[in-house]
Design an enzyme around this catalytic site. Structure first.
Site, PDB file in Angstrom:
ATOM      1  N   GLU A 185       1.038  -1.183   0.103  1.00 37.14           N
ATOM      2  CA  GLU A 185      -0.075  -0.017  -0.204  1.00 37.14           C
ATOM      3  C   GLU A 185       0.865   1.215   0.252  1.00 37.14           C
ATOM      4  O   GLU A 185       0.967   2.039   1.031  1.00 37.14           O
ATOM      5  CB  GLU A 185      -1.082   0.011   1.067  1.00 37.14           C
TER       6      GLU A 185
ATOM      7  N   HIS B  49     -17.516 -10.556   6.624  1.00 40.46           N
ATOM      8  CA  HIS B  49     -16.234  -9.892   7.026  1.00 40.46           C
ATOM      9  C   HIS B  49     -15.509 -10.506   8.206  1.00 40.46           C
ATOM     10  O   HIS B  49     -15.968 -10.605   9.335  1.00 40.46           O
ATOM     11  CB  HIS B  49     -16.385  -8.456   7.396  1.00 40.46           C
ATOM     12  N   HIS B  50     -13.967 -10.897   7.781  1.00 44.52           N
ATOM     13  CA  HIS B  50     -13.259 -11.668   8.901  1.00 44.52           C
ATOM     14  C   HIS B  50     -12.125 -10.680   8.946  1.00 44.52           C
ATOM     15  O   HIS B  50     -10.825 -10.906   8.088  1.00 44.52           O
ATOM     16  CB  HIS B  50     -13.065 -13.067   8.406  1.00 44.52           C
ATOM     17  N   GLU B  51     -12.111  -9.872   9.870  1.00 43.89           N
ATOM     18  CA  GLU B  51     -10.583  -9.250  10.058  1.00 43.89           C
ATOM     19  C   GLU B  51      -9.826 -10.054  11.186  1.00 43.89           C
ATOM     20  O   GLU B  51     -10.511 -10.409  12.279  1.00 43.89           O
ATOM     21  CB  GLU B  51     -10.849  -7.781  10.600  1.00 43.89           C
TER      22      GLU B  51
ATOM     23  N   HIS C 145      -7.984  -8.776   1.824  1.00 43.52           N
ATOM     24  CA  HIS C 145      -7.135  -7.489   1.982  1.00 43.52           C
ATOM     25  C   HIS C 145      -6.097  -7.800   2.872  1.00 43.52           C
ATOM     26  O   HIS C 145      -6.027  -8.493   3.547  1.00 43.52           O
ATOM     27  CB  HIS C 145      -8.027  -6.432   2.889  1.00 43.52           C
ATOM     28  N   GLU C 146      -4.961  -6.915   2.694  1.00 45.20           N
ATOM     29  CA  GLU C 146      -3.481  -7.178   3.311  1.00 45.20           C
ATOM     30  C   GLU C 146      -2.851  -8.388   2.543  1.00 45.20           C
ATOM     31  O   GLU C 146      -2.652  -9.462   3.500  1.00 45.20           O
ATOM     32  CB  GLU C 146      -3.619  -6.996   4.796  1.00 45.20           C
TER      33      GLU C 146
ATOM     34  N   GLU D 298      -7.091  -6.798  -2.090  1.00 44.61           N
ATOM     35  CA  GLU D 298      -6.503  -5.446  -2.339  1.00 44.61           C
ATOM     36  C   GLU D 298      -5.076  -5.286  -2.670  1.00 44.61           C
ATOM     37  O   GLU D 298      -4.792  -5.222  -4.089  1.00 44.61           O
ATOM     38  CB  GLU D 298      -6.566  -4.748  -0.862  1.00 44.61           C
TER      39      GLU D 298
ATOM     40  N   GLU E  77      -9.334   4.115   0.437  1.00 46.26           N
ATOM     41  CA  GLU E  77      -9.545   4.549   1.698  1.00 46.26           C
ATOM     42  C   GLU E  77      -8.277   5.393   2.154  1.00 46.26           C
ATOM     43  O   GLU E  77      -8.640   6.367   3.341  1.00 46.26           O
ATOM     44  CB  GLU E  77      -9.304   3.370   2.908  1.00 46.26           C
TER      45      GLU E  77
END
Length: 645
Positions: free
Chosen positions: A150, A350-352, A420-421, A439, A445
């Site tokens: 990023e 959503h699994h953060e 993501h990440e 991502e 963002e």
């Protein structure tokens, strides 16, 4: 030496004093000078010299295969391959094979350690693969590290780009464009490129916590090392080589894998008007979710992701913080999921993880099963923060194994993934087509809480990060200056308090077409879409592409892409900080038919700085013989929907 089917590209193998090298030619001109191959290992001798050639074999392959989704549903796979079998002359007489492939759009090679008595388990400490690129070409790159992509791209000479993440893109003599990357990254460390000798890139693999690079055992094949080559920048984007270097799909029934548009309870948290954790500003409440479902159902939006729905956000950063089964106190998961099914909207889980791999892997199967049972066939995962166990990295073999484990388990429960990440894309979506998008880029963002992404950023991405695969950039912000955001609370240390989105509104629409993702997010708050005439393009847009064409482009300057979905075409064109006019032939349209072009364009006085939200919508009758002049404002763009009359 093996040449591409069109005989324009060649990749050759040389054994100089027992040391293996390769080189690459384009139209008989050198692109890559002789570059070293080989490995060093932990506690055993290196495999880098003392070789003899046991056997070489050349094969040719030509087929067309179909994928359940993609920029192009039908993909031509045509190449010639040279297999070189090597053996050490003395010592343990170990074996190593190298496969070289030449496509019309690039070359690739990979190593193989065949089964043998003198090489069992091993630890690679360095891959010695080099890329001795001719000259000192212009290079578009981001600094490499072991955990994130990023970052903003730089344009410098290659010699100044000393340690880079891949894909890295270059423009050399006679405008030849090349991009170095990798394909089929499986149970191996991610590759970065470092100039240990000035002007020569060498593979720098991301290590385990103890310094090991790759732990393996024979038989084993490495990822492909790829060099996409084109006389134009647009040709790089059109390439399917990364996909073709991956194995065919392992999912027999792909009927449940469906591209879609989605919205989210997400942007408010980045703006600082809502929180991920329960409290007076919590975004993921039952009431708010119902409102979002109603909006999606009324506007042809197929999906909704809800961040902050589960327990654990109030313990961000702690070990074992997240519970991927239990909803937050003010969120009724069963009620929301049932309502979404009733309205025909896919609820996206959503699994953060907060990087806590050990904890997530305990929950994973039960969480995927729960999603499946609730009709939630898509999950967005997140890995923000440092990795647990500490010392491991997002891009090392430890995490490559984890990411693949998640993909395979998700397929078992018919779950599509948006990661993501992530580890960078290397084409495994061919093998596991439930790996929809990721991502791995400095996305939308960042505009909410940093100095933002400059206008040039999104016209660099297609020629760099986008060459690896779909990009969940999350375009579609309409409230570009955040004038309608409400009271904002700083929550991110990057927040400088002067945030905004550095494009025009028309470019936000264009990015739906340009920044390809089969799960394409409309990122803004529903209140900024309601009643907005320009939102019609998003409502009409079909994320399920059948074929795509790159009509023009220069890295970091501009790009125009057209995509067909069924009988409709969509066109997106965008520029950097410079206003420009582009003449575009519409010869991709079906000859003999007339179309209505619904054109969403910048205002005559549009400008990303002074009038970012100025736009107009016009209609024009066109055909395959039409040449359209696209006028793009500084930092602007244009989006067009073509409908048969």
């Amino acid at each position: 030496m093996v040449s591409s089917p069109d005989n324009q590209l060649s990749i050759g193998f040389d054994l100089n004093d027992g040391k293996p090298f390769y080189h690459v030619l384009f139209k008989q001109d050198t692109i890559i000078y002789p570059s070293q191959l080989g490995f060093t290992f932990k506690e055993i001798p290196a495999l880098k010299d003392g070789f003899k050639v046991l056997k070489t074999e050349v094969n040719e392959y030509n087929s067309t295969w179909e994928q359940p989704w993609g920029e192009n549903k039908k993909v031509e796979d045509q190449y010639r391959e040279l297999e070189v079998q090597l053996q050490e002359v003395v010592g343990q007489e170990r074996l190593m094979n190298i496969y070289f492939r030449a496509y019309n759009d690039g070359v690739a090679f990979r190593y193989e350690f065949p089964e043998q008595k003198n090489l069992g388990d091993f630890v690679i400490m360095d891959e010695l693969t080099q890329f001795d690129v001719k000259g000192n070409p212009d290079t578009w790159w981001i600094w490499a590290d072991y955990n994130t992509y990023e970052k903003l791209y730089q344009q410098t000479s290659m010699e100044e780009a000393s340690w880079v993440a891949t894909p890295v893109t270059m423009k050399g003599e006679q405008n030849i464009h090349i991009s170095i990357h990798e394909a089929a990254l499986t149970d191996y460390a991610g590759m970065t490129l470092k100039q240990k000798v000035k002007g020569v890139y060498e593979a720098e693999l991301v290590p385990w916590a103890n310094g090991d690079k790759v732990r393996g055992s024979a038989p084993m094949k490495t990822p492909w090392r790829t060099i996409q080559i084109s006389p134009t920048a647009a040709g790089l984007v059109q390439s399917n080589m990364i996909l073709n270097l991956n194995e065919p799909s392992r999912i027999e029934d792909t009927s449940w894998i469906k591209p879609m548009k989605y919205i989210g309870i997400w942007w408010g948290m980045h703006l600082g008007t809502e929180t991920w954790y329960p409290g007076p500003r919590h975004g993921a409440t039952t009431e708010n979710a119902i409102k979002h479902i109603d909006f999606a159902a009324s506007n042809n939006i197929e999906g909704l992701v809800i961040e902050g729905w589960n327990d654990g956000w109030e313990s961000w950063g702690a070990k074992d913080a997240f519970d991927h089964i239990t909803p937050a106190t003010d969120f009724d998961l069963n009620k929301v999921a049932a309502y979404a099914r009733e309205k025909g909207v896919m609820l996206i889980g959503h699994h953060e993880t907060g990087g806590d791999i050990e904890s997530y892997e305990k929950y994973m199967e039960a969480a995927f099963k729960m999603c499946h049972d609730l009709g939630m066939h898509a999950v967005k995962t997140g890995y923000a923060g440092g990795i647990y166990p500490r010392g491991e990295h997002h891009h090392g073999q430890f995490m490559v194994r984890h990411y693949r484990k998640v993909v395979e388990l998700a397929a078992k429960y018919q779950i599509m993934l948006d990661v993501h990440e992530p580890i960078k894309p290397t084409g495994i979506r061919r093998t596991w087509p439930n790996m929809m998008t990721r991502e791995g880029v400095r996305g939308m963002e960042w505009n909410a809480w940093s100095e933002g992404n400059p206008p040039s950023h999104t016209v660099i991405i297609p020629f760099t990060r986008g060459l690896g695969g779909p990009t969940d950039y999350t375009p579609g912000t309409f409230d570009l200056l955040f004038a309608n955001a409400g009271e904002r609370v700083k929550w991110n240390t990057e927040d400088i308090g002067m945030t905004r989105t550095h494009t025009t509104l028309a470019k936000q629409l264009a990015n739906f077409v340009i920044l390809y993702s089969p799960l394409q997010m409309a990122s803004d708050l529903p209140k900024n879409y309601e009643g907005h005439p320009a939102f019609q393009f998003i409502a009409d847009f079909n994320a399920d592409s059948d074929e795509s064409g790159v009509l023009n482009g220069e890295v970091g300057q501009y790009i125009t892409i057209a995509r067909r979905s069924g009988e409709e075409w969509y066109l997106g064109s965008a520029t950097n900080e410079e206003a420009r006019a582009l003449d575009v032939k519409l010869d991709f349209l079906t000859p003999g038919l007339n179309y209505t072009a619904q054109i969403y364009k910048d205002a005559d006085d549009g400008d990303w700085k002074t009038n970012p939200q100025g736009y107009s919508i016009v209609e024009e009758e066109v055909s395959s013989e039409t040449v359209l002049r696209l006028k793009l404002a500084a930092g602007g763009g244009q989006a067009i929907r073509f409908v048969k009359k």
